[in-house]
Design a protein around this motif. Structure first.
Motif, PDB file in Angstrom:
ATOM      1  N   ASN A  89     111.605  55.709 -19.197  1.00 23.90           N
ATOM      2  CA  ASN A  89     110.184  56.000 -19.109  1.00 23.90           C
ATOM      3  C   ASN A  89     110.087  56.764 -20.770  1.00 23.90           C
ATOM      4  N   ILE A  90     110.575  57.779 -20.651  1.00 25.47           N
ATOM      5  CA  ILE A  90     110.489  58.995 -21.963  1.00 25.47           C
ATOM      6  C   ILE A  90     111.072  58.247 -23.268  1.00 25.47           C
ATOM      7  N   LYS A  91     112.165  58.051 -23.546  1.00 17.08           N
ATOM      8  CA  LYS A  91     113.168  57.496 -24.595  1.00 17.08           C
ATOM      9  C   LYS A  91     112.807  56.117 -25.017  1.00 17.08           C
ATOM     10  N   LEU A  92     112.782  55.109 -24.084  1.00 17.92           N
ATOM     11  CA  LEU A  92     112.429  53.890 -24.474  1.00 17.92           C
ATOM     12  C   LEU A  92     111.419  53.161 -24.204  1.00 17.92           C
ATOM     13  N   SER A  93     110.499  54.006 -23.465  1.00 18.18           N
ATOM     14  CA  SER A  93     108.920  53.458 -23.163  1.00 18.18           C
ATOM     15  C   SER A  93     108.907  52.052 -22.390  1.00 18.18           C
ATOM     16  N   LEU A  94     110.036  51.751 -21.842  1.00 12.65           N
ATOM     17  CA  LEU A  94     109.909  50.339 -21.216  1.00 12.65           C
ATOM     18  C   LEU A  94     109.147  50.372 -19.607  1.00 12.65           C
ATOM     19  N   LEU A  95     109.142  51.574 -19.117  1.00 10.18           N
ATOM     20  CA  LEU A  95     108.406  51.509 -18.011  1.00 10.18           C
ATOM     21  C   LEU A  95     107.614  53.116 -17.929  1.00 10.18           C
ATOM     22  N   GLU A  96     106.749  53.205 -16.941  1.00 10.38           N
ATOM     23  CA  GLU A  96     106.122  54.404 -16.689  1.00 10.38           C
ATOM     24  C   GLU A  96     105.993  54.805 -15.209  1.00 10.38           C
TER      25      GLU A  96
ATOM     26  N   ILE B 105     106.030  43.506 -20.341  1.00 13.50           N
ATOM     27  CA  ILE B 105     107.486  44.191 -20.444  1.00 13.50           C
ATOM     28  C   ILE B 105     108.259  43.389 -19.141  1.00 13.50           C
ATOM     29  N   SER B 106     107.460  43.659 -18.020  1.00 15.09           N
ATOM     30  CA  SER B 106     108.040  42.520 -16.994  1.00 15.09           C
ATOM     31  C   SER B 106     108.391  41.329 -17.192  1.00 15.09           C
ATOM     32  N   ALA B 107     107.579  40.357 -17.887  1.00 10.20           N
ATOM     33  CA  ALA B 107     107.840  39.002 -18.117  1.00 10.20           C
ATOM     34  C   ALA B 107     108.765  38.905 -19.323  1.00 10.20           C
ATOM     35  N   PHE B 108     108.916  39.673 -20.209  1.00 13.29           N
ATOM     36  CA  PHE B 108     109.741  39.749 -21.203  1.00 13.29           C
ATOM     37  C   PHE B 108     111.473  39.835 -20.314  1.00 13.29           C
ATOM     38  N   VAL B 109     111.424  40.873 -19.549  1.00 18.10           N
ATOM     39  CA  VAL B 109     112.817  41.113 -18.756  1.00 18.10           C
ATOM     40  C   VAL B 109     113.053  39.941 -17.943  1.00 18.10           C
ATOM     41  N   ARG B 110     112.012  39.461 -17.160  1.00 13.72           N
ATOM     42  CA  ARG B 110     112.222  38.236 -16.549  1.00 13.72           C
ATOM     43  C   ARG B 110     112.686  37.011 -17.122  1.00 13.72           C
ATOM     44  N   SER B 111     112.265  36.841 -18.478  1.00 15.28           N
ATOM     45  CA  SER B 111     112.722  35.735 -19.318  1.00 15.28           C
ATOM     46  C   SER B 111     114.229  35.759 -19.583  1.00 15.28           C
ATOM     47  N   LEU B 112     114.902  37.175 -19.433  1.00 18.41           N
ATOM     48  CA  LEU B 112     116.381  37.341 -19.754  1.00 18.41           C
ATOM     49  C   LEU B 112     117.114  36.845 -18.571  1.00 18.41           C
TER      50      LEU B 112
ATOM     51  N   SER C 224     111.295  44.482 -12.480  1.00 17.81           N
ATOM     52  CA  SER C 224     110.764  43.312 -13.233  1.00 17.81           C
ATOM     53  C   SER C 224     110.313  42.271 -12.005  1.00 17.81           C
ATOM     54  N   LEU C 225     111.587  42.078 -11.070  1.00 21.70           N
ATOM     55  CA  LEU C 225     111.208  41.082  -9.919  1.00 21.70           C
ATOM     56  C   LEU C 225     110.197  41.752  -9.077  1.00 21.70           C
ATOM     57  N   LEU C 226     109.926  42.946  -8.984  1.00 16.74           N
ATOM     58  CA  LEU C 226     108.712  43.508  -8.030  1.00 16.74           C
ATOM     59  C   LEU C 226     107.665  43.615  -8.627  1.00 16.74           C
ATOM     60  N   ALA C 227     107.475  43.846  -9.957  1.00 17.21           N
ATOM     61  CA  ALA C 227     106.265  44.266 -10.905  1.00 17.21           C
ATOM     62  C   ALA C 227     104.980  43.131 -10.438  1.00 17.21           C
TER      63      ALA C 227
END
Length: 190
Positions: free
Chosen positions: A147-154, A167-174, A111-114
């Motif tokens: 990627n496959i089970k949680l669909s949080l990245l590709e 998703i990156s914005a969501f993760v960075r918010s944490l 997320s920090l590099l997205a």
């Protein structure tokens, strides 16, 4: 799965308003074809026929994508056709809650590099994730599950992970303001 431009245009045009591809291409790109976000935006645009796509994008930029999507969610009175939660952050949170601690660290680093794809060798440096066996590689296993089970990245064509900007914005918010992950990323990139 994200929608290509044609599929996204079909979704946006399934409401009252009709758009041309050249009119909505930048919106589709901004939302990276995420069906949930496109559905919420379509509904909002149908409620606000006076708002142009350009004006919408300017407002999204000023507010931030996640906050803008929360506003769109508030205006979406119906249940989603898929039965999913219409809360974008809640959808991402479900995947986050199912991720292991190491998988969360992987998500934070990416997320920090997205939105650019992150080479696996860079992730290994950031997370100090060396492996003696390709068959039991914790980073490869984490990326596969995310990627496959949680669909949080590709994975891109080189199998390097990339994360949808929402998703990156969501993760960075944490991440805490001075989270150690930020220092690890900077050190690895240097």
């Amino acid at each position: 799965n994200k929608l290509d431009h044609g599929e996204a245009l079909t979704l946006l045009n399934s409401g009252v308003r009709r758009f041309a591809m050249e009119e909505v291409k930048s919106l589709i790109d901004e939302l990276e074809g995420l069906p949930l976000a496109l559905e919420l935006v379509k509904h909002f645009l149908n409620l606000r026929p006076e708002m142009s796509i350009k004006e919408l994008l300017e407002e999204m930029k000023a507010l931030g994508q996640m906050e803008a999507l929360e506003i769109f969610t508030e205006k979406y009175a119906d249940q989603l056709p898929t039965g999913h939660s219409k809360q974008v952050a809640a959808t991402f949170r479900m995947g986050w809650d199912l991720a292991s601690e190491f998988e969360r660290q992987v998500l934070q680093a990416i997320s920090l590099l997205a939105p650019a794809p992150v080479p696996r060798r860079v992730l290994r440096k950031i997370l100090l994730a060396a492996s003696e066996s390709k068959l039991r590689d914790p980073l490869d296993e984490a990326l596969s599950r995310l990627n496959i089970k949680l669909s949080l990245l590709e994975l891109d064509g080189e199998t390097d992970p990339r994360m949808h900007r929402l998703i990156s914005a969501f993760v960075r918010s944490l991440l805490a303001e001075n989270d150690p992950m930020q220092k690890k990323v900077i050190t690895a990139i240097r």
